[in-house]
Design a protein around this motif. Structure first.
Motif, PDB file in Angstrom:
ATOM      1  N   GLU A   1       0.834  -1.206   0.000  1.00 16.72           N
ATOM      2  CA  GLU A   1       0.000   0.000   0.000  1.00 16.72           C
ATOM      3  C   GLU A   1       0.867   1.254   0.000  1.00 16.72           C
ATOM      4  OE1 GLU A   1      -3.242   0.639  -0.389  1.00 16.72           O
ATOM      5  OE2 GLU A   1      -3.186  -1.495  -0.969  1.00 16.72           O
ATOM      6  N   GLU A   2       1.871   1.227   0.843  1.00 14.33           N
ATOM      7  CA  GLU A   2       2.775   2.377   0.925  1.00 14.33           C
ATOM      8  C   GLU A   2       3.417   2.667  -0.429  1.00 14.33           C
ATOM      9  OE1 GLU A   2       5.779   2.038   3.999  1.00 14.33           O
ATOM     10  OE2 GLU A   2       4.169   1.846   5.516  1.00 14.33           O
ATOM     11  N   HIS A   3       3.821   1.613  -1.086  1.00 10.00           N
ATOM     12  CA  HIS A   3       4.449   1.775  -2.394  1.00 10.00           C
ATOM     13  C   HIS A   3       3.481   2.400  -3.391  1.00 10.00           C
ATOM     14  CE1 HIS A   3       7.799  -0.513  -0.886  1.00 10.00           C
ATOM     15  NE2 HIS A   3       8.420  -0.407  -2.049  1.00 10.00           N
ATOM     16  N   LYS A   4       2.241   1.928  -3.341  1.00 11.03           N
ATOM     17  CA  LYS A   4       1.244   2.469  -4.278  1.00 11.03           C
ATOM     18  C   LYS A   4       1.011   3.949  -4.028  1.00 11.03           C
ATOM     19  CE  LYS A   4      -1.233  -1.776  -5.352  1.00 11.03           C
ATOM     20  NZ  LYS A   4      -2.374  -2.647  -4.977  1.00 11.03           N
ATOM     21  N   LYS A   5       0.909   4.303  -2.746  1.00  7.91           N
ATOM     22  CA  LYS A   5       0.676   5.703  -2.395  1.00  7.91           C
ATOM     23  C   LYS A   5       1.859   6.555  -2.837  1.00  7.91           C
ATOM     24  CE  LYS A   5      -2.450   5.431   1.532  1.00  7.91           C
ATOM     25  NZ  LYS A   5      -2.445   5.219   2.979  1.00  7.91           N
ATOM     26  N   ARG A   6       3.033   5.978  -2.676  1.00  3.87           N
ATOM     27  CA  ARG A   6       4.234   6.717  -3.036  1.00  3.87           C
ATOM     28  C   ARG A   6       4.224   7.052  -4.531  1.00  3.87           C
ATOM     29  NH1 ARG A   6       9.459   3.525  -1.962  1.00  3.87           N
ATOM     30  NH2 ARG A   6       8.549   3.396   0.120  1.00  3.87           N
ATOM     31  N   VAL A   7       3.807   6.081  -5.335  1.00  2.74           N
ATOM     32  CA  VAL A   7       3.744   6.314  -6.780  1.00  2.74           C
ATOM     33  C   VAL A   7       2.773   7.448  -7.077  1.00  2.74           C
ATOM     34  CG1 VAL A   7       3.091   5.326  -9.000  1.00  2.74           C
ATOM     35  CG2 VAL A   7       4.372   3.957  -7.355  1.00  2.74           C
ATOM     36  N   GLU A   8       1.631   7.426  -6.422  1.00  5.13           N
ATOM     37  CA  GLU A   8       0.631   8.478  -6.627  1.00  5.13           C
ATOM     38  C   GLU A   8       1.202   9.849  -6.309  1.00  5.13           C
ATOM     39  OE1 GLU A   8      -3.172   8.122  -4.526  1.00  5.13           O
ATOM     40  OE2 GLU A   8      -3.156   6.005  -5.186  1.00  5.13           O
ATOM     41  N   LYS A   9       1.831   9.938  -5.144  1.00  5.96           N
ATOM     42  CA  LYS A   9       2.381  11.216  -4.699  1.00  5.96           C
ATOM     43  C   LYS A   9       3.449  11.716  -5.658  1.00  5.96           C
ATOM     44  CE  LYS A   9       1.694  11.442   0.295  1.00  5.96           C
ATOM     45  NZ  LYS A   9       2.304  11.173   1.595  1.00  5.96           N
ATOM     46  N   LEU A  10       4.304  10.783  -6.069  1.00  5.66           N
ATOM     47  CA  LEU A  10       5.385  11.175  -6.962  1.00  5.66           C
ATOM     48  C   LEU A  10       4.825  11.623  -8.299  1.00  5.66           C
ATOM     49  CD1 LEU A  10       7.978   8.409  -6.057  1.00  5.66           C
ATOM     50  CD2 LEU A  10       8.268  10.869  -5.754  1.00  5.66           C
ATOM     51  N   ASN A  11       3.803  10.920  -8.784  1.00  5.58           N
ATOM     52  CA  ASN A  11       3.177  11.319 -10.037  1.00  5.58           C
ATOM     53  C   ASN A  11       2.607  12.721  -9.954  1.00  5.58           C
ATOM     54  OD1 ASN A  11       3.630   9.344 -11.943  1.00  5.58           O
ATOM     55  ND2 ASN A  11       2.000   8.029 -11.105  1.00  5.58           N
ATOM     56  N   ASP A  12       1.997  13.021  -8.821  1.00  3.72           N
ATOM     57  CA  ASP A  12       1.407  14.343  -8.612  1.00  3.72           C
ATOM     58  C   ASP A  12       2.504  15.403  -8.665  1.00  3.72           C
ATOM     59  OD1 ASP A  12      -0.805  16.040  -7.929  1.00  3.72           O
ATOM     60  OD2 ASP A  12       0.188  16.273  -5.963  1.00  3.72           O
ATOM     61  N   LYS A  13       3.587  15.150  -7.952  1.00  5.83           N
ATOM     62  CA  LYS A  13       4.696  16.109  -7.937  1.00  5.83           C
ATOM     63  C   LYS A  13       5.257  16.305  -9.336  1.00  5.83           C
ATOM     64  CE  LYS A  13       6.514  15.592  -3.252  1.00  5.83           C
ATOM     65  NZ  LYS A  13       7.486  14.874  -2.433  1.00  5.83           N
ATOM     66  N   ILE A  14       5.423  15.171 -10.019  1.00  8.50           N
ATOM     67  CA  ILE A  14       6.018  15.226 -11.351  1.00  8.50           C
ATOM     68  C   ILE A  14       5.150  16.046 -12.304  1.00  8.50           C
ATOM     69  CG2 ILE A  14       6.574  13.819 -13.375  1.00  8.50           C
ATOM     70  CD1 ILE A  14       7.397  11.609 -11.258  1.00  8.50           C
ATOM     71  N   SER A  15       3.841  15.812 -12.229  1.00  7.93           N
ATOM     72  CA  SER A  15       2.989  16.534 -13.186  1.00  7.93           C
ATOM     73  C   SER A  15       2.971  18.030 -12.884  1.00  7.93           C
ATOM     74  CB  SER A  15       1.579  15.950 -13.199  1.00  7.93           C
ATOM     75  OG  SER A  15       1.015  16.088 -11.917  1.00  7.93           O
ATOM     76  N   LYS A  16       3.068  18.362 -11.590  1.00  2.57           N
ATOM     77  CA  LYS A  16       3.091  19.788 -11.241  1.00  2.57           C
ATOM     78  C   LYS A  16       4.356  20.449 -11.764  1.00  2.57           C
ATOM     79  CE  LYS A  16       0.043  19.719  -7.283  1.00  2.57           C
ATOM     80  NZ  LYS A  16      -0.030  19.358  -5.864  1.00  2.57           N
ATOM     81  N   ILE A  17       5.473  19.767 -11.594  1.00  2.76           N
ATOM     82  CA  ILE A  17       6.729  20.353 -12.071  1.00  2.76           C
ATOM     83  C   ILE A  17       6.730  20.433 -13.593  1.00  2.76           C
ATOM     84  CG2 ILE A  17       9.240  20.119 -12.106  1.00  2.76           C
ATOM     85  CD1 ILE A  17       8.982  18.600  -9.435  1.00  2.76           C
TER      86      ILE A  17
END
Length: 882
Positions: free
Chosen positions: A855-871
């Motif tokens: 679960e943690e890994h999945k959440k991490r991917v989500e968060k990173l994707n969000d950051k990436i798209s913002k940048i």
RNA sequence: GGACAUUUAGCUCAGAGGUAGAGCAUCACCUUCACACGGUGGGGGUCGCAGGUUCGAAUCCUGCAAUGUCCACCA
């Protein structure tokens, strides 16, 4: 109002902790800290400072937690050290050596003790050690004497203590036996001399090798190995000792090692432990050629009599040379035993001494540690403890000096021994034994090893042999804090003696602290000149800073490298704390007893209360586990990073605002006045929590600052009742921090001109986050040093949950640097994301990793994707501007 | 000879089976009203080496090396 400059000297000396140290609560759970009694000759060195400070932190913490704490100071009479010191003084004043009677010397030592023996106690007070000084004990006071005699008699009656003639290590300077532990082995450059011993009939000779030619006067045999073919023909023949021509046999003994020296070894039972054994096996005589000062006695030719052992060596070699009996010299490295107090080379010597059969006492002492009743912290020190106890040898407890506990043994005319607690009891025994009441008894002239009384410290300090309330209450409820170097001397012997004398474990925990070293990691020593004096550090930086440093650096199992620089860090931290209180005072923040942290409304206040609550929990946990370093670190981080860098900076603009009103905002219902009041109260409350958790470590400044805010009595923080829902506030403050940090980074990267404010257009989405950002705009604009404007031209968008900040930039500004920075950032995020996705695609991982981890890994991917798209969005916009 | 401890950023040290951390030092900027003993933003590490266990090792295991300490022995 506090002074602008933080000067510990201005208040530290005003405080005394005597009263709280003596306050006891008989209803509370008992807890004792067993202070290792410093020597009366001692002055406080860094090692003491460390040991006592850690103990004081525990004592103060336990007091704040409501325990009935007994922290009792003591002084050790330190037999040999003290006697040497006072003797030296007396001789320096012109008194002839050896003319002093026992009574005169003891009188002088007691006088010296009363006038100079208490120095270290004042020094302990200077660093804030909160012992109950009204309960000071001395290892040679009347009660201790009674206890020592009693244990001595008990040991004797149980057959665990006996008088015997044995080889011991003899200190020829102090003229006493010492125990194995008081030996320091040092490597020196020595020689091995090859000496010819002619056969009785002069037909041949045998060559031996020795490092101690002067002892040849005490030779009683030459030993060779029974298997050494070179010497088989010599066995059973006799040789003449050079210079004196006494006849001795050549014997075969496995002790002679063909590989060592010449393979033939002279046997001198009186002056070597191994030779003594050989002599015993072959029933050889023992010829002692030394007096108590290791000068040659009347067993040697007249020209040698009275000569010092080293002088005699020279002379022997000279004469051997003349007779051409000296046939070789080898240079060798020798490891020789030195007296740790006298510094001279020790002599093995056959004397009557008192010994304790510690082997029997060791077994139960091993057991209580093996079973976990007594714990070492860190645990690995148990190894050392076991190793020593499992190979323990009899403990020589008699010393041929005058300062100490006189051995409670009396001798009758035929040397019959009467061991008793008092002379009259001994006399009674003698009358019974001789059937005659006109017998003259003489008391044993010797005293006991200082560590004999030290080994009883846990219970004699509690009043034993009387069954006091304290004894019942505190025995076994103790912790002892000390250095590894006295595990043998003290810790293990206390365990053995307590189990023997009172059948109880003395303490539950043994905390072993590290060794203090200089900044390069060398041991501190007077001869190296690298000694750091704790009291001069206190004068320079304050006692609190010294204590804080020691606590901060006390990681388990590690030595402490001490220097001015690390104390400066602590001083800086305390300065920060000092200034926090100055800020509070300037802004009218004082303690309000009505204040309830559960009722705060503003998210910043909720957040800092949450941070402090967590900090307190962490500090408690750390201190319970004797992790002084962690405790100190948690406080540091919370005060400096959370409270100063964020909370205080954020509330400044609110306190300075005159038009801010949260009444309009849903759920806030705070007008200007109420809001400011809530903030001021939270500031005061927060600072008070810091002074509380810091009190065990830095009592002086804690007391001072707490008083400044109107609180005199310090108690442990009550955080259990704080039960507000922090979730929302934490989220909001994190958002705030994220926005501020992003703008700051951006600004730095764009290298905007000095002091210039950025113009930012805030685009709020209609969400709770959006509203939050808008209503806290004042904090963002102050902290990030920006102006909010209605429109900007050339801009960089920063995207957050609920809002976009359009950061206006100068036409001339080079945005390439920012682009590079963002591209690096995005690359890192992509790497991290892809690594995480890779793992999630691994079927083994999915099968074997825990559900939580996945679960943690999945959440991490989500968060990173969000950051990436913002940048990506920002980069995209940057490209448009260009 | 035996045992124990340590080895993570330039330094001092935390950490710990799942994104490598702090303070100091360093670089850039800032005398802003608690604090320059200060603030902001950076840079910097194959976690001593080699194997093994594991989906995954800096982390657990084994071996080795370096450093430190203790014990034992030495004619």
């Amino acid at each position: 109002m506090l002074d602008r400059v933080f000067d510990p000297k201005s208040f530290e000396t005003n405080f005394s902790f005597d009263i709280e140290a003596s306050q006891r609560n008989l209803k509370a759970e008992p807890f004792m800290i067993l202070l290792p009694p410093p020597n009366i000759t001692g002055s406080l060195h860094m090692g003491h400072a460390l040991c006592f400070t850690l103990q004081d932190i525990i004592a103060r913490y336990k007091r704040l937690k409501g325990f009935d704490v007994l922290f009792q100071p003591g002084l050790d009479h330190a037999g040999i050290v003290t006697q040497l010191l006072v003797e030296k003084k007396i001789y320096a004043s012109g008194v002839q050596k050896g003319t002093l009677t026992r009574e005169q010397l003891l009188k002088e030592i007691w006088f010296w003790k009363e006038s100079s023996g208490y120095k270290i106690l004042d020094q302990m007070k200077r660093i804030g050690i909160s012992c109950d000084f009204s309960r000071l004990r001395f290892t040679l006071d009347e009660d201790s004497k009674k206890a020592v005699s009693k244990v001595f008699v008990q040991l004797y009656k149980r057959g665990l203590l006996y008088r015997d003639q044995r080889m011991v290590n003899w200190d020829p300077l102090i003229e006493t036996a010492i125990s194995d532990l008081e030996i320091v082995e040092k490597e020196i450059d020595g020689h091995l001399w090859h000496i010819k011993y002619e056969l009785e009939d002069g037909s041949d000779f045998i060559t031996i090798a020795t490092s101690r030619p002067e002892t040849l006067f005490g030779d009683v045999a030459i030993a060779v190995s029974p298997n050494d073919k070179r010497y088989t023909r010599f066995i059973g023949k006799n040789v003449k000792i050079p210079l004196i021509d006494r006849i001795i046999p050549i014997i075969a003994d496995k002790y002679a090692d063909p590989k060592k020296g010449t393979g033939a070894v002279k046997i001198t039972p009186a002056h070597d432990f191994n030779d003594f054994e050989v002599g015993y096996r072959h029933k050889l005589p023992i010829i002692d050629i030394f007096n108590t000062k290791a000068e040659l006695n009347d067993k040697v030719p007249e020209i040698f009599q009275g000569m010092d052992r080293f002088e005699a060596r020279k002379k022997v070699l000279e004469l051997l040379g003349k007779k051409e009996l000296l046939v070789g010299i080898e240079n060798i490295k020798q490891i020789l035993p030195f007296g740790d107090r006298s510094g001279v080379i020790l002599e093995p010597r056959l004397t009557y001494q008192w010994f304790i059969n510690v082997e029997k006492l060791a077994k139960p002492a091993i057991e209580v540690v093996k079973s976990g009743k007594i714990k070492f912290i860190p645990k690995h020190w148990e190894n050392l403890y076991f190793e020593w106890l499992e190979n323990i040898r009899p403990w020589c407890v008699s010393r041929q000096i005058w300062w100490g506990h006189r051995i409670p043994a009396w001798y009758g005319p035929n040397n019959q021994i009467f061991v008793a607690e008092t002379e009259s009891e001994a006399k009674a025994q003698a009358i019974k034994y001789y059937g005659n009441n006109s017998i003259e008894l003489t008391q044993d002239p010797d005293v006991l090893d200082t560590w004999f009384s030290s080994s009883m410290w846990p219970f004699i300090t509690l009043g034993w042999p009387q069954q006091t309330k304290e004894l019942e209450r505190f025995i076994s409820n103790m912790i002892v804090v000390t250095g590894f170097d006295i595990i043998f001397f003290w810790v293990s012997r206390m365990i053995m003696m307590s189990l023997f004398a009172i059948n109880e474990i003395p303490f539950k925990n043994i905390y072993i602290h590290g060794l203090i070293r200089d900044s390069k990691g060398n041991k501190m020593s007077k001869s190296k000149g690298n000694v750091v004096d704790p009291l001069s550090l206190c004068d320079k930086y304050g006692a609190d800073a010294v204590r804080y440093t020691l606590s901060y650096l006390s990681s388990p199992g590690r030595d402490i490298k001490m220097n001015d620089q690390v104390v400066e860090l602590s001083r800086n931290f305390l300065t920060k704390l000092w200034n926090v209180v100055r800020f509070a005072q300037m802004n009218g923040c004082t303690n309000d007893n009505e204040y309830d942290p559960n009722k705060v409304i503003h998210p910043l206040n909720k957040w800092i209360i949450f941070e402090i609550k967590n900090m307190v929990i962490s500090v408690e946990e750390a201190l319970e586990n004797y992790r002084f370093d962690d405790a100190t670190r948690f406080i540091y981080q919370c005060l400096w990073n959370s409270f100063c860098d964020w909370y205080m900076e954020c509330i400044k603009p609110i306190l300075q605002q005159t038009s801010l009103d949260y009444t309009k905002l849903e759920g806030y219902n705070l007008n200007q006045t109420l809001l400011k009041k809530e903030i001021r109260d939270t500031v005061a409350w927060s600072i008070l929590q810091f002074t509380k958790v810091l009190y065990p470590i830095t009592p002086f400044i804690s007391k001072k600052l707490s008083g400044e805010l109107g609180v005199v009595e310090i108690s442990w923080p009550q955080i259990k009742n704080i039960n507000i829902d922090f979730k929302q506030s934490i989220k909001e403050v994190k958002l705030l921090q994220g926005i501020i940090s992003s703008i700051r980074s951006l600004k730095q990267c764009l290298q905007m001109s000095v002091g210039k404010k950025l113009n930012v257009k805030l685009e709020v989405m209609d969400t709770s986050e959006g509203n939050f950002i808008e209503s806290h705009g004042i904090i963002i604009s102050t902290m990030a040093n920006i102006n909010f404007v209605d429109s900007v031209n050339k801009q960089i968008p920063l995207v957050f949950n609920g809002a976009i900040l359009h950061v206006g930039i100068d036409e001339k500004v080079d945005i390439n640097k920012e682009k590079i920075r963002l591209k690096n950032e995005i690359e890192n995020f992509i790497k991290m994301r892809d690594a995480t996705i890779f793992r999630l695609n691994n079927s083994d991982f999915i099968q074997k990793a825990s559900q939580n981890t996945i679960e943690e890994h999945k959440k991490r991917v989500e968060k990173l994707n969000d950051k990436i798209s913002k940048i990506e969005y920002i980069i995209h916009n940057l490209e448009i501007i260009q």
